[in-house]
Design a protein around this motif. Sequence first.
Motif, short mmCIF file in Angstrom:
data_model
loop_
_atom_site.label_atom_id
_atom_site.label_comp_id
_atom_site.label_asym_id
_atom_site.label_seq_id
_atom_site.Cartn_x
_atom_site.Cartn_y
_atom_site.Cartn_z
N LYS A 155 -13.23 35.40 -5.23
CA LYS A 155 -12.10 34.60 -5.72
C LYS A 155 -12.44 33.12 -5.89
CE LYS A 155 -8.67 37.65 -3.60
NZ LYS A 155 -9.63 38.48 -2.84
N ILE A 156 -12.07 32.61 -7.05
CA ILE A 156 -12.17 31.18 -7.38
C ILE A 156 -10.76 30.70 -7.69
CG2 ILE A 156 -13.15 29.47 -8.96
CD1 ILE A 156 -15.29 31.66 -9.65
N LEU A 157 -10.38 29.56 -7.15
CA LEU A 157 -9.04 29.02 -7.35
C LEU A 157 -9.10 27.68 -8.08
CD1 LEU A 157 -5.93 28.89 -6.79
CD2 LEU A 157 -6.50 27.84 -4.59
N ALA A 158 -8.31 27.54 -9.14
CA ALA A 158 -8.15 26.26 -9.82
C ALA A 158 -6.79 25.68 -9.48
CB ALA A 158 -8.28 26.44 -11.34
N SER A 159 -6.80 24.43 -9.02
CA SER A 159 -5.56 23.73 -8.67
C SER A 159 -5.74 22.27 -9.01
CB SER A 159 -5.27 23.88 -7.17
OG SER A 159 -4.22 23.00 -6.77
N HIS A 160 -4.81 21.69 -9.74
CA HIS A 160 -4.95 20.29 -10.12
C HIS A 160 -5.10 19.40 -8.89
CE1 HIS A 160 -4.64 16.58 -12.29
NE2 HIS A 160 -3.53 16.23 -11.66
N ILE A 161 -4.29 19.65 -7.88
CA ILE A 161 -4.26 18.80 -6.69
C ILE A 161 -5.03 19.48 -5.55
CG2 ILE A 161 -2.76 17.72 -4.97
CD1 ILE A 161 -0.68 17.34 -7.17
N PRO A 162 -6.00 18.78 -4.96
CA PRO A 162 -6.88 19.42 -3.97
C PRO A 162 -6.20 19.80 -2.66
CG PRO A 162 -7.41 17.07 -4.20
CD PRO A 162 -6.45 17.42 -5.29
N THR A 163 -5.02 19.27 -2.37
CA THR A 163 -4.36 19.59 -1.10
C THR A 163 -3.92 21.05 -1.01
OG1 THR A 163 -2.27 18.75 -2.01
CG2 THR A 163 -3.57 17.24 -0.63
N ILE A 164 -4.09 21.81 -2.10
CA ILE A 164 -3.81 23.24 -2.04
C ILE A 164 -4.66 23.90 -0.94
CG2 ILE A 164 -5.56 23.90 -3.74
CD1 ILE A 164 -2.05 25.47 -3.37
N THR A 165 -5.79 23.28 -0.62
CA THR A 165 -6.67 23.86 0.40
C THR A 165 -6.00 23.97 1.77
OG1 THR A 165 -7.64 21.67 0.80
CG2 THR A 165 -8.80 23.11 -0.74
N GLU A 166 -4.96 23.17 1.99
CA GLU A 166 -4.23 23.22 3.26
C GLU A 166 -3.49 24.55 3.43
OE1 GLU A 166 -1.75 19.78 3.20
OE2 GLU A 166 -3.45 18.38 3.11
N LYS A 167 -3.28 25.26 2.31
CA LYS A 167 -2.55 26.53 2.36
C LYS A 167 -3.48 27.75 2.36
CE LYS A 167 1.46 24.54 0.00
NZ LYS A 167 2.43 24.68 -1.11
N ILE A 168 -4.77 27.51 2.28
CA ILE A 168 -5.72 28.61 2.24
C ILE A 168 -6.05 29.10 3.64
CG2 ILE A 168 -8.09 29.26 1.60
CD1 ILE A 168 -7.88 27.37 -0.77
N ARG A 169 -5.97 30.39 3.82
CA ARG A 169 -6.26 31.02 5.11
C ARG A 169 -7.55 31.85 4.99
NH1 ARG A 169 -3.49 27.60 6.01
NH2 ARG A 169 -1.27 27.57 6.55
N PRO A 170 -8.24 32.10 6.10
CA PRO A 170 -9.47 32.89 6.04
C PRO A 170 -9.30 34.24 5.36
CG PRO A 170 -9.21 31.92 8.21
CD PRO A 170 -7.94 31.66 7.47
N GLU A 171 -8.16 34.88 5.60
CA GLU A 171 -7.93 36.21 5.04
C GLU A 171 -7.73 36.19 3.51
OE1 GLU A 171 -3.95 34.86 6.93
OE2 GLU A 171 -6.11 34.74 7.38
N HIS A 172 -7.50 35.02 2.94
CA HIS A 172 -7.37 34.92 1.47
C HIS A 172 -8.72 35.12 0.78
CE1 HIS A 172 -3.59 32.20 2.11
NE2 HIS A 172 -3.32 33.48 2.26
N ASN A 173 -9.78 34.80 1.49
CA ASN A 173 -11.14 34.97 0.96
C ASN A 173 -11.33 34.25 -0.38
OD1 ASN A 173 -13.79 35.90 1.31
ND2 ASN A 173 -13.41 37.72 0.07
N ILE A 174 -10.81 33.04 -0.47
CA ILE A 174 -11.03 32.19 -1.66
C ILE A 174 -12.31 31.40 -1.40
CG2 ILE A 174 -10.16 30.25 -3.01
CD1 ILE A 174 -7.31 31.28 -2.37
N ARG A 175 -13.32 31.65 -2.21
CA ARG A 175 -14.65 31.12 -1.93
C ARG A 175 -14.88 29.73 -2.50
NH1 ARG A 175 -17.08 31.58 1.07
NH2 ARG A 175 -19.06 32.65 0.85
#
Length: 240
Positions: A155-175
Amino acid sequence: MLREAFLNKVVEHELAFPDFPASFGKVSIFFISDIHRRVISDVIIQNVKGKADFVIIGGDLTEKGVPFPQVKENLEKLKQIGPVYFVWGNNDYEVDFRKLDATLLDIGVKVLDNTAVTFESNRGDQLSLLGVDDCSQERDRLDFALMDAEEGSFKILASHIPTITEKIRPEHNIRLVLSGHTHGGQIHILGYSPFEKGKIKKLENTILLISNGYGTTTLPLRLGAPAETHLITLKRGTER
């Protein structure tokens, strides 16, 4: 300062992941964010053409006062590189966003607004590209994008604002997360700016690329955070 604001720089990155599906070989992404008022140079297009599998626009494609024909021209240029995917930025909502959405649709740009698209190799391995809507207006729904992605995919995630990373959990497996918005601080006086320069950061639950962006807002000036775009190549290997 003016020169740094109008550079046509393509920064090349090669990122290795031990779980990247080997059957994809290498996947190359052209990432451009924060275009704002700039017209994309043909130099950029010629430098990247034939080297990228697809294009991601990381938000702020436009802003208030930018004519729609200019936006369309930029999109047509990016289409020369490969399929184009787009996530909304805060400044994109300053214009008639319904007209912008229709323009994107007409040109064949795929909008990732809390959705995902999945690519499959000839051996059945999967790579998912997720995108979330603008975080600053609380339009982002990472949960919806995750539901739209294939569970076992890379999984690759595109988000304009980098603070989206605060919502990422280990189980999401967004690399990998690709973002912009901050302009890398845009202007650094004596090394100081409210935002850090664009970089790749290894976080607890993912890897984050923050781009300085291609354009500027308010003043067409940069100091210490030159304009940039990115050619990112992903492959299987040991993380460094």
